[in-house]
Design a protein around this motif. Structure first.
Motif, PDB file in Angstrom:
ATOM      1  N   ASN A  71       0.843  -1.198   0.000  1.00 52.42           N
ATOM      2  CA  ASN A  71       0.000   0.000   0.000  1.00 52.42           C
ATOM      3  C   ASN A  71       0.884   1.256   0.000  1.00 52.42           C
ATOM      4  O   ASN A  71       0.918   2.022   0.955  1.00 52.42           O
ATOM      5  N   ALA A 119       0.532   4.789   3.229  1.00 44.86           N
ATOM      6  CA  ALA A 119      -0.615   5.653   3.504  1.00 44.86           C
ATOM      7  C   ALA A 119      -0.510   6.272   4.891  1.00 44.86           C
ATOM      8  O   ALA A 119       0.010   5.651   5.824  1.00 44.86           O
ATOM      9  N   THR A 125      -5.835   8.841   8.829  1.00 44.12           N
ATOM     10  CA  THR A 125      -7.114   9.448   8.500  1.00 44.12           C
ATOM     11  C   THR A 125      -7.685  10.069   9.769  1.00 44.12           C
ATOM     12  O   THR A 125      -7.144   9.875  10.863  1.00 44.12           O
ATOM     13  N   LYS A 152      -7.454  -9.063  13.150  1.00 44.14           N
ATOM     14  CA  LYS A 152      -7.514  -8.636  11.751  1.00 44.14           C
ATOM     15  C   LYS A 152      -6.587  -9.487  10.884  1.00 44.14           C
ATOM     16  O   LYS A 152      -6.938  -9.880   9.764  1.00 44.14           O
ATOM     17  N   ASP A 191      -7.648 -11.962   7.659  1.00 40.85           N
ATOM     18  CA  ASP A 191      -7.101 -11.769   6.321  1.00 40.85           C
ATOM     19  C   ASP A 191      -6.350 -13.000   5.815  1.00 40.85           C
ATOM     20  O   ASP A 191      -6.258 -13.210   4.593  1.00 40.85           O
ATOM     21  N   ASP A 225       0.659  -0.687   6.162  1.00 45.67           N
ATOM     22  CA  ASP A 225       0.541  -1.327   4.859  1.00 45.67           C
ATOM     23  C   ASP A 225      -0.770  -2.103   4.714  1.00 45.67           C
ATOM     24  O   ASP A 225      -1.486  -1.970   3.719  1.00 45.67           O
ATOM     25  N   LYS A 226      -1.115  -2.890   5.739  1.00 45.30           N
ATOM     26  CA  LYS A 226      -2.233  -3.819   5.603  1.00 45.30           C
ATOM     27  C   LYS A 226      -3.497  -3.383   6.348  1.00 45.30           C
ATOM     28  O   LYS A 226      -4.591  -3.842   6.010  1.00 45.30           O
ATOM     29  N   SER A 280      -4.426  -0.045   7.130  1.00 48.66           N
ATOM     30  CA  SER A 280      -4.872   1.341   6.975  1.00 48.66           C
ATOM     31  C   SER A 280      -6.273   1.429   6.372  1.00 48.66           C
ATOM     32  O   SER A 280      -6.922   2.472   6.456  1.00 48.66           O
ATOM     33  N   SER A 281      -6.740   0.323   5.772  1.00 49.85           N
ATOM     34  CA  SER A 281      -8.101   0.313   5.222  1.00 49.85           C
ATOM     35  C   SER A 281      -9.159   0.228   6.304  1.00 49.85           C
ATOM     36  O   SER A 281     -10.341   0.502   6.047  1.00 49.85           O
ATOM     37  N   ALA A 282      -8.762  -0.163   7.522  1.00 46.58           N
ATOM     38  CA  ALA A 282      -9.692  -0.241   8.661  1.00 46.58           C
ATOM     39  C   ALA A 282      -9.624   1.074   9.421  1.00 46.58           C
ATOM     40  O   ALA A 282      -8.630   1.338  10.113  1.00 46.58           O
ATOM     41  N   PRO A 283     -10.642   1.940   9.329  1.00 45.35           N
ATOM     42  CA  PRO A 283     -10.591   3.266   9.970  1.00 45.35           C
ATOM     43  C   PRO A 283     -10.335   3.165  11.476  1.00 45.35           C
ATOM     44  O   PRO A 283     -11.001   2.419  12.186  1.00 45.35           O
TER      45      PRO A 283
END
Length: 586
Positions: A9, A17, A20, A214, A218, A339-340, A342-345
């Protein structure tokens, strides 16, 4: 099953990333809550004396003190280093949980004796026992130096790891941790430290658990993770030797011995621990609080180790260190999160809060203990300080806590510019623990020991492991990492040239150089044994106690039978005189 080709990512600028807004809410919320706890207790205890500030009025209860003890010793170094150790070596380090067997020993042997003395600084006992302020101040000074250097490592190491894989500068991390930790400790005292430790330990446990859950989701479950680790020797029955080897980095015997003595040093006679259980209502409360640390420690050890397995299963085919995406193995966990996850707020924010919680709990406990020993061992005996009102004494102690936090910040910044400082900190912290334990063992159980022997033991016991640590560093000795691969890295990723510099190990050395290749797990053991032997010899060669009897109440109950009843001693003293030509002070 061959792993799929990895996709990182990473943006067009080559960076991972960033945060947020949910991440910032999670992170800033933890910092503000810590500060508010300090403000609350500062207002509540604004007119209280030093005992309330340093010991919480001796009214603390079991559960929060137990969590505070754990948080004090579980720094961000474990949160980052434990998973990295599993990833690049194996899960064998978890055998160190066996060192927790020292905790029941402390509750039976050491705690009752020190608790009943009702002292604020544990080093006050050394002056009472040896009739020597020199021993007390030497031990106190070594503790303060050890703790300052440990603070620098505990602040700088995670700041450096975070800066490498996030957009958070090292200076911001250092200043944030040090400022908030010092402020709420300085204004709120022991109760603020304990209750913020409770909150911070909960954040650490929650952060590691979230990463583990998490990762399992995955990767298709923990069974897949375990099988991957088993296939690459990260776990399994043969990953660690059972025998005792002075030079092997990790064997079961080496780890257990080092962990047992390390736990004794931490809980038996450390100011950080004694100050905690001296704040308890009763001795039984103190015992229960220490025993309750065992399940907390076990939970943290397991979580850190299993998170390491998740990391390895994730990057099985493309190791970020070998691929040049990180520069140090301790950066693997922050890299994974950004990397892995960051998609989970909020999850990256929870992780950074987890790292900062480890650093905050360390610095708050450290500055509180340093302020306590500095006041009790150095300032309280001075007439000008003794004449101060209780409220003024508490104010001075608060200023001391703030000052120590400021010094820790300076050392952390220096660590970034002076590579030798970080090495010195690591070496000195481990080297001092064993000798400090030995001087208390001598005082408790050996009535013939004297102040000269105690001082000699402290100095030589610290010098021996320090010499070994620096010798190993100068020889360039480094542990070998287990094999990793970059076969499944992205095709467009430019890989660095592999390093051809061979690593030196103990097998390449001959005596006397080989002595420097002792396992780092023996650092505490060497310091303890050298201090004990030289302390005993120093006492014997200087006439032991020179005929002066040690008060029975200052010896451990197990050896009081060696001294006559104090009633007899008092009657004898009534018909005797003190020879002015014989000094009882060092």
């Amino acid at each position: 099953m061959r792993p799929e080709r990895h996709h990182f990512n990473i943006g067009e600028d080559g960076r991972l990333a960033g945060f947020t807004w949910p991440d910032y809410v999670m992170f800033v919320g933890m910092l503000l809550f810590s500060l508010l706890i300090g403000v609350f207790y500062a207002y509540k205890n604004r007119s209280k004396a030093n005992e309330e500030y340093l010991l919480g009025g001796r009214s603390m209860t079991c559960f929060p003190v137990s969590m505070s003890l754990v948080a004090s010793y579980i720094s961000a170094i474990l949160v980052l280093g434990g998973p990295a150790e599993t990833y690049y070596h194996n899960i064998g380090w978890i055998v160190g949980m066996g060192g927790l067997s020292a905790i029941p020993v402390v509750t039976v042997v050491f705690m009752p004796f020190l608790y009943n003395l009702r002292i604020t600084s544990v080093y006050e006992y050394l002056e009472m026992r040896y009739d020597s302020r020199a021993v007390r101040r030497m031990a106190s000074l070594m503790f303060v130096l050890q703790t300052l250097l440990y603070e620098a490592v505990a602040i700088y190491a995670p700041a450096l790891a975070l800066a490498a894989v996030t957009n958070m500068p090292v200076s911001v991390s250092i200043l944030t941790v040090a400022a908030i930790g010092s402020v709420y400790t300085a204004i709120g005292g022991m109760k603020a430290v304990v209750w913020t430790d409770v909150m911070q330990l909960a954040v650490i446990l929650g952060g590691l658990m979230a990463i583990l859950v998490k990762g399992c989701m995955d990767l298709g479950g923990f069974t897949n993770i375990w099988n991957t680790a088993l296939a690459h020797n990260r776990t399994g029955p043969n990953i660690i030797r059972l025998d005792f080897d002075l030079y092997e980095r990790h064997t079961v015997a080496n780890i257990l011995l080092g962990a047992f003595l390390g736990s004794l040093c931490s809980f038996a006679c450390s100011q950080t621990a004694v100050q905690r259980y001296s704040s308890m209502k009763t001795l039984n409360h103190a015992r229960v609080s220490l025993l309750l640390t065992i399940p907390f420690y076990m939970s943290l050890y397991f979580l850190a180790a299993f998170v390491g397995l998740v990391l390895f299963a994730t990057y099985e085919g493309c190791d970020p260190l070998e691929a040049g995406l990180i520069t140090k193995k301790d950066q693997i966990l922050p890299f994974f999160v950004m990397d892995k996850l960051s998609s989970a707020p909020g999850l990256p924010g929870l992780f950074v809060a987890c790292i900062f919680s480890g650093a905050l709990s360390t610095i708050s406990s450290a500055v509180s203990s340093q302020a306590a020993v500095t006041w009790e061992d150095w300032l309280a005996p001075l007439p000008c300080c003794a004449a101060l009102s209780p409220t003024a004494q508490a104010a001075v102690t608060k200023l001391l806590a703030g000052a120590y936090g400021t010094v820790a910040v300076g050392l952390a910044f220096m660590a970034g510019n002076l590579g030798g400082l970080l090495q010195t900190a690591h070496a000195f912290v481990g080297s001092v623990s064993g000798p400090l334990l030995s001087v208390f063992v001598l005082a408790f159980f050996m009535p013939f020991s004297n102040a000269f022997g105690a001082c000699v033991g402290l100095l030589l016991g610290t010098a021996a492991p320090l010499t070994i640590s620096f010798g190993a560093s100068n020889l360039g000795l480094q542990p070998k990492l287990l094999p990793t691969t970059t076969d499944m890295c992205p095709l467009d990723l430019v890989l660095p040239e592999p390093s051809n510099v061979p690593l030196r190990s103990h097998d390449d050395l001959e005596y006397p150089q080989k002595i420097f290749a002792l396992s780092y797990k023996h650092t505490v053991t060497v310091g303890f044994l050298v201090a004990m032997v030289t302390g005993i010899l120093g006492s014997v060669l200087t006439g032991m106690t020179r005929g002066k009897r040690v008060k029975r109440s200052l010896l451990h109950p197990w050896v009081r039978w060696t001294q006559p009843e104090e009633k007899v001693t008092k009657r004898a003293e009534a018909h005797s005189y003190v020879n002015p030509s014989v000094s009882t002070h060092l």
